[in-house]
Design an enzyme around this catalytic site. Structure first.
Site, mmCIF file in Angstrom:
data_model
loop_
_atom_site.group_PDB
_atom_site.id
_atom_site.type_symbol
_atom_site.label_atom_id
_atom_site.label_comp_id
_atom_site.label_asym_id
_atom_site.label_seq_id
_atom_site.Cartn_x
_atom_site.Cartn_y
_atom_site.Cartn_z
ATOM 1 C CD GLN A 114 -3.121 -4.663 6.490
ATOM 2 O OE1 GLN A 114 -3.136 -3.850 5.712
ATOM 3 N NE2 GLN A 114 -3.738 -5.746 6.259
ATOM 4 C CE LYS B 283 -3.877 -2.442 2.186
ATOM 5 N NZ LYS B 283 -4.449 -2.927 3.501
ATOM 6 C CG ASP C 238 -9.091 -0.182 5.223
ATOM 7 O OD1 ASP C 238 -8.815 -0.528 4.094
ATOM 8 O OD2 ASP C 238 -8.405 -0.466 6.109
#
Ligand code: NAD
Length: 289
Positions: A96, A52, A119
């Site tokens: 994460q 990412k 997200d």
């Protein structure tokens, strides 16, 4: 059979974003900035976060990687998130997953302000998504929609079977496919670990989304001739012939299933690549909004 090439489509999305960011910069506007938090040293999580951050660099976004030991306490992590919420330089925040046991994922997700939740996991974004309002859509389902859209796959009136009901993949996927939208209008069946007649349901599917995390679970006898198969699964399976000592497997027995499909996503090079592209798309939106 046609392969849905996630790598290729993700590159097209990234190229487009790169151009848009160049324009933002030329106009003296803000450069999108993604802050990623990584807790611990889980191999797969390390790989995802590194990828990412690298993609941010590729596109021209700013990025910050914040690391914590896996012994970090919840209060410290939440305090960092609040700090990032307040930081005007930061447009998107991602933590994460999975997180160590002492940290509540729910609290972490709820602490990120909805406006920076690229997200798309915050209840506010999920609620808006369900109602068809503008929202950050969870990156994996969003990436799948971008892929369907790119290949101009007609979804209207099709029977979609989604296997897996997680909050980040299966459930939002089932909602999006049922929505009145160009990549929706399906009749959707959502299957999970308590579904009794799974094979029978899969055989009725025009579109099959496998998101359960069990390598090569979906076998050729479960797939209708001409079905569209989307493989979300990513599992590391020990393989001593590989340099890394493992191979990446999807949830679909690709070799035997692929010849029976009209379209299929490979693993790797399918949904995984699209997930990152979709995250980058959300981060751009965070600035534009
Ligand atoms: P999860 O473990 O949270 O959920 C799995 C779901 O599968 C559960 O809802 C469970 O009910 C269902 N399930 C398990 N066994 C089943 C069975 N035998 N029959 C029917 N349903 C069953 O997983 P997740 O976070 O949704 O991830 C699923 C997979 O997708 C994992 O392999 C994960 O690594 C992968 N993943 C990939 C991406 C990507 O970018 N490609 C992103 C997220 C997750």
């Amino acid at each position: 059979m046609q392969i849905l090439d996630g790598k290729l489509v993700a590159q097209a999305v990234k190229d487009d974003l790169k151009q848009k960011v160049t324009i933002l910069k030329q106009e003296g506007k803000k450069t999108p900035h993604l802050a990623a938090i990584l807790v611990g040293t889980n191999g797969a999580s390390e790989t995802y976060v590194a990828s990412k951050v690298k993609t941010c660099e590729e596109i021209g976004y700013a990025s910050t990687l914040i690391r914590f030991e896996d012994t970090v306490d919840e209060a410290t992590l939440l305090s960092k998130i609040r700090e990032l919420n307040e930081d005007a330089e930061v447009d998107g925040i991602l933590v994460q997953l999975p997180l160590p046991k002492q940290i509540s994922e729910e609290k972490v997700i709820n602490t990120i302000v909805a406006e920076k939740d690229v997200d798309g996991f915050h209840p506010s974004n999920i609620g808006k998504m369900v109602q068809g309002q503008p929202a950050y859509i969870p990156a994996t389902p969003y990436g799948i929609l971008l892929l369907l859209d790119h290949y101009k796959i007609e979804t209207k009136g099709k029977h979609a079977v989604v296997i897996g009901r997680s909050n980040i993949v299966g459930r939002p996927m089932s909602i999006l496919l049922s929505q009145n939208s160009p990549t929706g209008n399906c009749t959707v069946t959502l299957c999970h670990s308590h579904t009794k007649n799974l094979k029978e349901l899969c055989l009725q599917a025009d579109i099959l989304v496998a998101a359960l995390g069990r390598p090569e679970f979906l076998t050729v006898d479960m797939v209708k001739e001409g079905a569209i198969v989307i493989d979300v699964g990513i599992t590391r399976v020990e393989d001593k012939t590989k340099k890394k000592g493992y191979a990446i497997k999807g949830d679909v027995a690709y070799e035997t299933v692929a010849p029976k499909c009209s379209y299929i996503t490979p693993v790797p090079g399918g949904v995984g690549a699209m997930t990152i592209a979709a995250l980058m798309q959300n981060t751009y939106q965070a600035v534009i909004r």
